[in-house]
Motif scaffolding. Structure first.
Motif, mmCIF file in Angstrom:
data_model
loop_
_atom_site.group_PDB
_atom_site.id
_atom_site.type_symbol
_atom_site.label_atom_id
_atom_site.label_comp_id
_atom_site.label_asym_id
_atom_site.label_seq_id
_atom_site.Cartn_x
_atom_site.Cartn_y
_atom_site.Cartn_z
ATOM 1 N N VAL A 168 0.748 -1.347 0.155
ATOM 2 C CA VAL A 168 -0.085 0.019 0.068
ATOM 3 C C VAL A 168 0.764 1.178 0.122
ATOM 4 N N VAL A 169 1.920 1.182 0.521
ATOM 5 C CA VAL A 169 2.785 2.304 0.420
ATOM 6 C C VAL A 169 4.150 1.933 -0.196
ATOM 7 N N THR A 170 4.399 2.254 -1.400
ATOM 8 C CA THR A 170 5.345 1.896 -2.159
ATOM 9 C C THR A 170 6.481 2.682 -2.203
ATOM 10 N N PRO A 171 7.941 2.133 -2.461
ATOM 11 C CA PRO A 171 9.010 3.040 -2.469
ATOM 12 C C PRO A 171 9.248 4.036 -3.680
ATOM 13 N N GLU A 172 9.552 5.183 -3.619
ATOM 14 C CA GLU A 172 9.793 6.073 -4.702
ATOM 15 C C GLU A 172 11.021 6.252 -5.192
ATOM 16 N N LEU B 281 15.988 6.905 2.496
ATOM 17 C CA LEU B 281 15.078 6.246 3.104
ATOM 18 C C LEU B 281 14.034 5.654 1.911
ATOM 19 N N LEU B 282 13.623 4.302 1.964
ATOM 20 C CA LEU B 282 12.723 3.858 1.207
ATOM 21 C C LEU B 282 11.688 3.117 1.945
ATOM 22 N N SER B 283 10.503 3.605 1.649
ATOM 23 C CA SER B 283 9.399 2.966 2.548
ATOM 24 C C SER B 283 8.609 1.841 1.636
ATOM 25 N N TYR C 116 -1.764 -7.964 4.373
ATOM 26 C CA TYR C 116 -1.925 -9.410 4.094
ATOM 27 C C TYR C 116 -2.660 -10.106 4.806
ATOM 28 N N ASP C 117 -3.061 -11.150 4.621
ATOM 29 C CA ASP C 117 -3.850 -12.253 5.396
ATOM 30 C C ASP C 117 -3.619 -12.344 6.695
ATOM 31 N N GLU C 118 -4.269 -12.098 7.828
ATOM 32 C CA GLU C 118 -3.724 -12.127 9.173
ATOM 33 C C GLU C 118 -3.476 -13.604 9.531
ATOM 34 N N ASP D 178 3.458 -9.813 -3.476
ATOM 35 C CA ASP D 178 3.579 -8.307 -4.198
ATOM 36 C C ASP D 178 4.915 -7.697 -4.149
ATOM 37 N N GLU D 179 5.243 -6.922 -5.089
ATOM 38 C CA GLU D 179 6.232 -6.398 -5.167
ATOM 39 C C GLU D 179 6.391 -5.089 -5.730
#
Length: 1206
Positions: free
Chosen positions: A527-531, A542-544, A549-551, A609-610
């Motif tokens: 949901v938060v991808t590195p830019e 800093l790469l976020s 994911y399934d609990e 996911d990547e």
């Protein structure tokens, strides 16, 4: 047995083929759990060459089957029992054996074939030829010398030995020098050396043929051959060429026609080597067509090569050898043949008992391949069967039985090779056998597809159905699909799809089933991808990356970071600069090696996911490399370099620096700056200097490191390239003219012996140049007239010659000295004041002053500018005259107006204007009086709280010291300010009586903090605010002033009240007591303050008397006491500033009017008041700034070119 095909037979075959296709499984993969005949899985290549440097040679044969196959070999068609030969290395349960290289391999040479057999049949491998290479050798022989007449053709035979191809032929001398080949001499494809005609230089005794066999790493040499060319006898009257000329013929190939066969894919090589005098030229054509694309002609036109020939290259070719005497031709008929190639390769089959089985085998090739059938390795004719027939390329087994199961071999062969294929034919009825494991669990991701497997084997083929959760109904819907292999595909899985699924396989022989569990999980999603980032080297990146994911996978989830597709190991000591914190990848102290693509992979056991981002590291450019000096031309040289890496920030400039070893050794200075698209520059240099150069690049990050310096480059001496600059002409004394200039830098000397030639002449009369040569950088001209214009030029010279022709600059000789003997004597200051002085009032504090400029004849020197002196006469609030402090503004240059700021509103002023030159001020103009309009008042100097009660606050104040007009009253405001959040509304009280100085605020909140504001007002508005803060009491006490109404005047006397009894003060009352009950009300404090004021006054009077003692001396005496011109009256080169010193008091005044101007006025500037002619000093400061600075002498600095005053 082969039968002729007929139309009726063809129809029968079609029907049988259709029926068999319905019941036959082709190209099957039978599980080993089922009994089956052998299948060859590995076999040797068609040929195996025993190179002498190899240690061993494997003969590979592997097969699978049930029961396990047994292996046997044949050699040259005879049984070969490899198990009884102790020298061969064998493997258990395998048909492979290894022939060791023990030096005796010849006995193993031959053609081998492997057979794998079990109770159901025999599979056969292709044939492999084991070739033992013998060391090729030329025979030992004695060769007779070749004798040939000059002009005759001859051939040196090579006859190379046989060996492992390819074969390469070289003709060289005994000293390993290649025999030169050309149109006359060439090597043929057979290795022979052909001479079109002999010449005398062909005579030699060391013609050697070398045969090279690269695959066996061997080169062999033939015995050297000797050639003796006998010169042809000639008469002196005959032409040698006429005697030797001969029409062409071909040395090879013989005859006029030949045939050439080759295999498709090989290179077609056609050769024609002619003889004749002159040497013939060879041409190539293809009859009926041009030469194919890609055709190459080599060996000086004698060899035609068509690479990778195919069928279209077949045909008739012709070579033609020509010289002026005729031509010779040869025709080639080329046939491109092909080894066998499968058209229909036989396939393994599983068929039901009672069906008809068709086995088809066909191949193509040139010549057409022959087809040979075998069954279990035995020729078909030696293993007859009643229900088996052959129809052309197809075997038909009618009404097949289990005993018809066998391995059939089909082999297609022609002279270029053979193909062998095994087809396992199984005739069996089998109930379904599900090979997939029962109870298998599958994980699906919501909204994605999943496949549940059910691999069943049976004969006849099974029907597959899937059901869910013990339901008897088959699953249905567009999202469900059953494939031919039995697997169930579910597209776009939903949470409701989770559960137990059952696969049922059924045929005529029985049925079988398995269960499978399906779990549907939430998708893994980043949901938060590195830019993408561009980051400076040495900083932190800093790469976020934040994922959902399934609990249920909380213990199995992992977040992996990869760099350039390689996972980053955070436990590795190499990656100590990498760490992850709160889903953020930190890269500390980023270096160039950290640049790349970073991929964040969020992974669970079922999906992932990547997301990726590019990290670019920015840095200053690397140092340029490979600096080279070229094109040396005395005082210029070309410098070239190779730019360094720009590290993702384009280079904007290259800076070329130099170091010289004579004047400033070790100090690098910038020589040239070139743009980024250049990697060379021509450097213009000074003479008589040894240089070294270096280059560095500049980008948006900064300047990179410099390159390594070049070698030393010395320039020859030369005349100066330039003359001195910034020539100054000053007249310090009346009859002298000082000439100064900036000397040339040492590196600009261009050689030894630098001098300067100073030339000058008067500008206003005709006279010759007067010249002087000096080594210093100044010169004084004596005995000059007073203040006359001169032309001056200064030229540089060294031992090599003169510099360029200098430019002429203009200046004036010295002005008169400053004498003041009596008012009637003429001084050097301007003799008249500006006329028509007028004042225009702009606003309450700014006026514009205009005047008529002084004529230049009255200036008596260079015009310095104008000065405005002004002083305040009185305030218009009262009529009392009081002479104020005197102020001055200086305006340089020739002008006729100026702006005077910082005036006090509602006042009367007096003003004069004067001009000045280098010696001082001229007389002042007639004083002009003017008045400024009303403005807003200044702040009230006193505003304080006098008493505080529970609901009231008493205030007192004093009127402003400068009302700047007629006071109309006061504006009193207050508001509640308890805390930072509770702020009450602003309450306003208009006090219309200007004499009011006290007020009481009532109806206030007890124990509350208030902010109080007071401003004085005129008709122009209210002035700046003064404020106080106060907190009301908790309890009511007696007041110090009477309670007044809001309209009550302060003139009403305040009745006294009884003093309250003492109570314990609260925190608020203590604070107020510190304000109102302080030392300011104590008598001893007032007496102490008066004593201090009296002492201060006495000190000021003493300083004033001591300062004015100078008034007893005349101006002349002052000059004698202070010969430094900076102490004279008019000596300030900082123009247009307030001055508190007036060198000349106004007439009738015995006292200096100078005093420091008020601090509140010192910040004004002319620009603030819109003076469009405001000036600026050379350092960029505002000329109109004013302050109490002493004046300095004005010096005229003349920079070339200088315009001569009119």
């Amino acid at each position: 047995m082969r039968l002729q095909r007929s139309p009726a037979l063809a129809a029968v075959l079609i029907i049988i083929t259709c029926v068999c296709a319905f019941y036959t499984t082709a190209a099957i993969n039978i599980p080993l759990e089922i009994e089956q005949p052998p299948t060859i899985t590995a076999q040797p290549p068609s040929s195996l060459i025993a190179f002498p440097f190899d240690e061993s040679f494997p003969m590979t044969c592997e097969a699978k089957g049930n029961p396990r196959p047994e292996f046997r070999w044949t050699k040259n068609g005879q049984e070969f029992n490899h198990s009884v030969d102790p020298r061969l290395m064998k493997e258990e349960n395998s048909g492979t054996f290894v022939i060791p290289n023990n030096g005796n391999l010849t006995e193993y040479q031959g053609t081998y074939r492997c057979y794998a057999s079990n109770t159901l049949g025999t599979a056969v491998s292709q044939e492999v030829e084991f070739i033992v290479s013998n060391e090729p050798k030329f025979p030992k022989e004695t060769l007779d010398p070749v004798k040939v007449d000059e002009g005759q053709p001859f051939i040196l035979k090579c006859d190379p030995p046989t060996g492992i191809p390819p074969l390469q032929i070289y003709w060289m001398t005994i000293n390993m020098q290649h025999i030169q080949q050309d149109e006359r001499v060439s090597v043929g494809l057979n290795g022979d050396l052909y001479f079109s005609h002999a010449v005398e230089k062909d005579s030699r005794t060391d013609y050697c043929c070398f045969a090279s066999f690269p695959r066996i790493r061997t080169i062999v040499q033939k015995t050297a051959m000797s050639v003796h060319v006998k010169p042809r006898a000639r008469d002196s009257s005959e032409s040698a060429n006429a005697i030797l000329e001969r029409r062409p013929s071909l040395l090879t190939p013989p005859g006029v026609q030949s045939e050439k066969q080759l295999v498709k894919g090989d290179d077609l090589e056609l050769e024609c080597i002619p003889e004749g005098i002159p040497t013939p030229k060879v041409e190539w054509v293809k009859i009926g067509l041009g030469l194919p694309d890609g055709a190459e002609v080599e060996n000086h036109g004698k060899l035609l090569i068509i690479p990778r020939a195919d069928q279209k290259d077949s045909g008739k070719y012709m070579c033609k050898a020509k010289n002026p005497l005729g031509e010779a031709v040869h025709y080639f008929t080329v046939t491109v043949e092909e080894p066998p190639e499968w058209v229909s390769e036989p396939q393994s089959q599983l068929s039901m008992i009672g069906t008809d089985v068709l086995i088809k085998c066909s191949a193509r090739g040139t010549p057409e391949p022959s087809i040979t059938w075998r069954v279990n390795g035995v020729p078909l004719k030696d293993s007859p069967a009643a229900n088996r027939r052959i129809f052309d390329d197809t075997i038909i087994i009618r009404n097949s039985k289990a005993s018809d199961s066998a391995v059939y071999q089909c082999e297609a062969s022609n002279r270029h090779g053979s193909l062998l294929s095994n087809a396992n034919i199984m005739i069996r009825n089998l109930p379904p056998m599900i090979l997939t494991k029962d109870g298998e669990g599958y994980f699906a991701v919501e909204s994605r597809g999943v496949t549940l497997h059910c691999n069943a084997f049976s004969s006849p083929p099974s029907t597959i159905t899937w059901s869910k959760d013990d339901s008897s109904e088959s699953v249905e819907g567009s999202r469900f699909k059953i494939h031919d292999d039995g697997s169930l595909e579910i597209s776009r899985a939903e949470k409701s799809d989770a559960g137990q699924y059952t696969c049922l396989a059924k045929n005529t022989e029985g049925s079988s089933n398995i269960d499978a569990m399906l779990y549907v999980k939430d998708a893994t999603r980043i949901v938060v991808t590195p830019e993408d980032q561009q980051i400076l080297k040495g900083s932190e990146a800093l790469l976020s990356c934040l994922a959902e994911y399934d609990e249920s996978f909380s213990h199995d989830f992992e977040l992996v970071w990869e760099k350039d597709d390689i996972e980053i190991s955070f436990n590795d000591t190499v990656n100590l600069r990498y760490f992850v914190e709160d889903s953020v990848l930190h890269i500390v102290n980023v270096s160039h090696g950290d640049q790349g693509v970073y991929r964040c992979v969020a992974r669970t056991p079922v999906d992932q996911d990547e997301a990726s981002a590019l990290l670019m590291v920015l840095d200053v450019p690397d140092a340029p490399e490979n600096l080279v000096l070229s094109e040396h031309r005395g005082r210029s040289v070309k410098l070239t370099w190779i730019p360094g890496d720009d590290h993702n920030s384009s280079i904007t400039d290259f800076i070329i620096e130099y170091e010289e070893n004579k004047w400033e050794m070790g100090k690098w200075r910038e020589l040239l700056r070139v743009s980024r698209n250049q990697n060379s520059a021509v450097l213009r240099l000074h003479g008589h200097v040894e240089y070294r150069f270096r280059v560095y690049g500049v980008n948006s990050v900064g300047a990179g490191p410099p390159s390594k310096p070049t070698e030393m480059y010395r320039t020859p001496p030369a005349a100066p390239d330039k003359n001195p600059e910034n020539i100054k002409i000053e007249g310090h004394l009346p009859h002298e003219m000082d000439i100064n200039w900036e000397p040339l830098l040492p590196i600009e000397h261009n050689g030894p012996g630098l001098e300067y030639k100073v030339s000058y002449r008067r500008q206003d009369v005709e006279e010759e140049w007067t010249e002087h040569t000096v080594k210093r950088h100044s010169f004084v001209v004596k005995n000059t007239p007073t203040f006359v214009p001169y032309e001056i030029k200064v030229q540089a010279k060294n031992n090599q010659g003169w510099g360029p022709e200098p430019r002429i600059v203009s200046g004036y000789s010295g002005e008169d000295s400053f004498f003041w003997i009596c008012p009637q004597e003429v001084t050097s200051v301007p003799s008249t004041a500006p006329d028509d002085v007028a004042v225009e009032v702009m606003n309450s504090s700014v006026v514009k002053v205009t005047w008529t400029p002084v004529h230049k004849d009255k200036l008596r020197g260079h015009l310095g500018g104008y000065r405005i002196n002004w002083w305040r006469l009185r305030s218009l609030v009262d009529s009392k005259k009081r002479h104020g402090d005197k102020h001055m503004l200086t305006f340089p240059g020739d002008r006729n107006h100026a702006t005077v700021p910082g005036l006090t509103p509602f006042s009367e002023y007096s003003l004069i204007v004067m001009t000045f030159n280098g010696r001082g001020n001229g007389p002042g103009s007639h004083p002009i009086n003017f008045k400024t309009p009303e403005g807003v008042p200044e702040k009230n100097p006193v505003f304080r709280v006098t008493d505080v009660q529970r609901h009231s606050i008493s205030l007192t104040w004093t009127p402003p010291s400068e009302p700047n007009g007629i006071l109309t009253g006061y504006l009193l405001e207050y508001q509640l300010i308890n805390g930072t959040e509770e702020v009450g509304a602003l309450q306003t009280i208009d006090i219309n009586n200007p004499k009011t100085s006290k007020w009481v605020l009532r109806d206030l909140e007890p124990l509350s903090k208030y902010k109080l504001y007071l401003r004085s007002c005129t008709t122009k508005g209210c002035g700046p605010v003064v404020s106080e803060e106060c907190t009301t009491d908790l309890e009511t006490t007696s007041t110090l002033v009477p309670s007044l109404d809001l309209s009550e005047s302060a003139s009403t006397p305040a009745p006294s009240t009884p003093k309250p009894h003492k109570t314990k003060p609260t925190r608020s009352s203590i604070g107020l007591a510190s304000v109102h009950g302080g030392i300011s009300t104590q008598g001893w404090f007032i007496g102490l303050m008066c004593a201090i004021a009296l002492l201060t006054l006495i000190v000021l009077i003493a300083c004033f008397v001591n300062r004015n003692k100078g008034g007893k001396y005349s101006v002349k005496e002052k000059e004698d006491l202070h010969p430094d011109v900076e102490s004279q009256g008019m000596n300030d080169d900082t123009f247009c500033e307030y001055s508190d010193n007036d060198e000349k008091p106004l007439k009738g005044s015995q006292h200096s009017l100078s005093r420091e101007i008020k601090a509140g006025d010192s910040g004004d500037s002319l620009v603030d008041y819109g003076d469009e002619d405001a000036q600026f000093n050379e350092d960029g400061s505002f000329i109109g700034e004013y302050g109490p600075r002493k004046e300095k002498r004005v010096s005229a600095e003349i920079k070339a070119p200088v315009q001569t005053p009119a």
